[in-house]
Structures are given as C-alpha cells and as structure tokens.
Design an enzyme around this catalytic site. Structure first.
Site, PDB file in Angstrom:
ATOM      1  N   ASN A  10      95.416  51.506  79.888  1.00  0.00           N
ATOM      2  CA  ASN A  10      96.363  51.342  81.001  1.00  0.00           C
ATOM      3  C   ASN A  10      97.639  50.747  80.432  1.00  0.00           C
ATOM      4  OD1 ASN A  10      97.771  50.675  83.309  1.00  0.00           O
ATOM      5  ND2 ASN A  10      96.423  48.963  83.881  1.00  0.00           N
ATOM      6  N   LYS A  12     100.388  50.230  81.952  1.00  0.00           N
ATOM      7  CA  LYS A  12     101.163  49.477  82.946  1.00  0.00           C
ATOM      8  C   LYS A  12     102.643  49.909  82.900  1.00  0.00           C
ATOM      9  CE  LYS A  12      97.881  45.798  82.208  1.00  0.00           C
ATOM     10  NZ  LYS A  12      97.456  44.452  82.544  1.00  0.00           N
ATOM     11  N   HIS A  99      93.827  48.671  91.235  1.00  0.00           N
ATOM     12  CA  HIS A  99      93.984  47.757  90.106  1.00  0.00           C
ATOM     13  C   HIS A  99      94.396  46.379  90.634  1.00  0.00           C
ATOM     14  CE1 HIS A  99      95.616  45.864  86.500  1.00  0.00           C
ATOM     15  NE2 HIS A  99      94.857  46.713  85.816  1.00  0.00           N
ATOM     16  N   GLU A 101      96.467  44.254  89.737  1.00  0.00           N
ATOM     17  CA  GLU A 101      97.906  43.969  89.852  1.00  0.00           C
ATOM     18  C   GLU A 101      98.475  44.589  91.131  1.00  0.00           C
ATOM     19  OE1 GLU A 101      98.998  45.267  85.919  1.00  0.00           O
ATOM     20  OE2 GLU A 101      97.900  43.559  85.097  1.00  0.00           O
ATOM     21  N   GLU A 169      86.972  44.551  86.585  1.00  0.00           N
ATOM     22  CA  GLU A 169      87.998  43.787  85.880  1.00  0.00           C
ATOM     23  C   GLU A 169      88.154  42.418  86.532  1.00  0.00           C
ATOM     24  OE1 GLU A 169      90.823  46.620  83.702  1.00  0.00           O
ATOM     25  OE2 GLU A 169      91.560  46.441  85.748  1.00  0.00           O
ATOM     26  N   GLY A 175      94.918  40.314  80.877  1.00  0.00           N
ATOM     27  CA  GLY A 175      96.162  39.899  80.241  1.00  0.00           C
ATOM     28  C   GLY A 175      96.205  38.420  79.885  1.00  0.00           C
ATOM     29  N   SER A 214      91.176  41.830  78.768  1.00  0.00           N
ATOM     30  CA  SER A 214      91.398  41.333  77.408  1.00  0.00           C
ATOM     31  C   SER A 214      90.419  41.923  76.390  1.00  0.00           C
ATOM     32  CB  SER A 214      91.354  39.807  77.386  1.00  0.00           C
ATOM     33  OG  SER A 214      92.416  39.278  78.174  1.00  0.00           O
TER      34      SER A 214
HETATM   35  C1  PEP Z   1      94.146  46.121  82.608  1.00  0.00           C
HETATM   36  O1  PEP Z   1      95.332  46.189  82.841  1.00  0.00           O
HETATM   37  O2  PEP Z   1      93.397  46.866  83.255  1.00  0.00           O
HETATM   38  C2  PEP Z   1      93.648  45.184  81.602  1.00  0.00           C
HETATM   39  C3  PEP Z   1      92.365  45.045  81.471  1.00  0.00           C
HETATM   40  O3  PEP Z   1      94.583  44.510  80.837  1.00  0.00           O
HETATM   41  P1  PEP Z   1      94.312  43.635  79.474  1.00  0.00           P
HETATM   42  O4  PEP Z   1      93.396  44.455  78.604  1.00  0.00           O
HETATM   43  O5  PEP Z   1      95.650  43.440  78.887  1.00  0.00           O
HETATM   44  O6  PEP Z   1      93.643  42.370  79.917  1.00  0.00           O
END
Ligand code: PEP
Length: 259
Positions: A10, A12, A99, A101, A169, A175, A214
């Site tokens: 992803n 973003k 998601h 975010e 997630e 992040g 992460s």
């Molecule tokens: C994501 O945006 O779905 C995500 C898991 O980000 P990160 O791997 O940077 O934590």
C-alpha cells in the site's frame, strides 16, 4: 484448502507516475528472480493516478493492482471521489476498503465501509476489507469485539460466492514501527477465521487473511509462518523495491504450508 500467500503493498500518498515506473523497473526483475512464486499473489495499491499508467507493466509481471479507496455510488455529485466503474476502467482489479487511515482521518464509518464493499463486489472487482482495533480498544480488552463488529457490519448477508480478502491491521501498529507479536496476530487471525466461518460459511476457508502493521523484511517470515496468516499488507516497506522483494522472498512457499 490451500490458500495463496498474498504480498500486498500500500503506497498510500507516496510515489508519482515516474516513481511508480522506476519502482517496477527495479522490483519486477527481483520478483522474477524468486525461486518459486507459484503460491504468491503479489499486489500493489498505488495512488489512483498511477493505476492506468502502471496497469500494463503490472499485468505483464503478474502483479495485481488495487485502488486504495472508492465511492459506493455509481456516479453523482461527489467531487474528488472515484466510482468502482472508473477504477475498473483503469485496469485495476481490486480495491482496499476500510483502511484505518480512511476510518481515522476521513470519517469512513462501518456503514460506509459496508456500502463500499458491496459496490466493489457489484462492480465486479475484489475488495480487501481492512479491520483492526485502536490501542485504546486493545488495552480495554475489546480488540476481538471491535474486529467482530467491523467484519459483521461489512460481510453479513453477502452472497455465498464472492472473492475478497481480509487484512487485519491493528491501528497502533500501522506506520509506528510497532508490530503485533506473532502470537497476538496469530490469535486474532484465528478469531477472524472463526468469524468468517460464521458469516460466510461456504467460502470462509478459502479467503486470505493478511496481517498489516509495520511489516519489514526482518519480521515478515515469522509473521507469515503462523497458521491463518496468509500474507501481509505492507505500507512503508513496500516503497522500496529491495525491501518489498525481500518480504516477498520471506513468504512460505513449501507445499503443505497453510494447508
Ligand atoms: C498499511 O498502510 O496498511 C500499513 C500496514 O502500513 P505500515 O506497513 O507502514 O505500518
């Protein structure tokens, strides 16, 4: 039932068209160099502006393309939004839905996520439904209940035969550099599988459940070694071809794994 191992990136709001092309120029040969990718589904969710420009190169390299969001309406006065039909026209075959975010910063409620998921399916594309609890919810012992609520709201009443993926997630792991322990993630994935068996019994066993939060090259193998973790959704570490390829290389490919 053997499920694919899914390595999803992803991007973003990172990488423009030139950056996306440069990524593929570097990443595709690395992917082709993997000893065995027969069980791997690799997908990228770049910014909307990259979907059409990258569609041919992704298709040629057997990389699936996903949009990061959509609007549930077919068309209308929704400035700045994108319908599923418009996404399909780009050549993308999948859409991220819910998601964290979107839920955190753009007000996507459970009901709106449900509408989007149905619009994606009705439009003939495959949704990746993202679910996960906040830190406060986990600390209050509500993680499983929150994830159940999100799943039930989005999936209850769906027709028996649909293609979709789930991404667990935990919001506090996205992040932040903090990952769920493999035990915590594994436990939640078992919970999600049980919920899928309740909500979509005919297809629950074949739906991939990805972990996101992460994921990096050095923790990917351990995370993916867990039963019911069928792959990873990667944010930050999917932006560099070398690290995303290293995560793909960490996927378990031996026959019988995750049977
Ligand atoms: C994501 O945006 O779905 C995500 C898991 O980000 P990160 O791997 O940077 O934590």
């Amino acid at each position: 039932m053997e499920r694919p191992i899914v390595i999803a990136g992803n991007w973003k709001m990172h990488l423009g068209i030139a950056g996306g092309r440069a990524f593929l120029d570097d990443f595709v040969p690395r992917l082709a160099g993997l000893p065995d990718r027969s069980r791997l589904t690799v997908l990228l969710a770049p910014n909307l502006t990259l979907l059409a420009p990258l569609a041919d190169a992704c298709g040629a390299a057997d990389i699936r393309l996903a949009a990061q969001n959509c609007h549930p309406a077919d068309a209308g006065a929704f400035t700045g939004e994108t319908s599923v039909a418009m996404i399909r026209e780009t050549g993308a075959g999948m859409v991220l839905v819910g998601h964290s975010e979107r839920r955190q910063f753009f007000g996507d409620t459970d009901d709106f996520v449900r509408d989007k998921l149905r619009a994606v399916l009705n439009g003939g594309l495959e949704p990746i439904l993202c679910v996960g609890e906040t830190l406060a919810e986990r600390e209050a012992g509500q993680a499983a209940a929150v994830v159940s609520r999100q799943l039930e709201s989005a999936l209850d009443g769906l027709p028996a035969a649909v293609d979709l993926m789930i991404a667990y997630e935990p919001v506090w792991a996205i992040g932040t550099g903090r990952t769920a322990t493999p035990d915590d993630a594994g436990e939640m994935h078992v919970h999600i599988r049980n919920e899928l068996c309740r909500l979509l019994p005919a297809i629950a066993a074949r739906l991939p459940i990805l972990y996101g939060g992460s994921v990096k090259p050095d923790n990917a193998a351990e995370i993916m070694s867990r039963e019911d973790i069928d792959g990873v959704l990667v944010g930050g570490a999917s932006l560099a071809p070398a690290s995303f390829a290293a995560i793909a290389a960490a996927a378990p490919v031996s026959p019988g794994h995750h049977a």
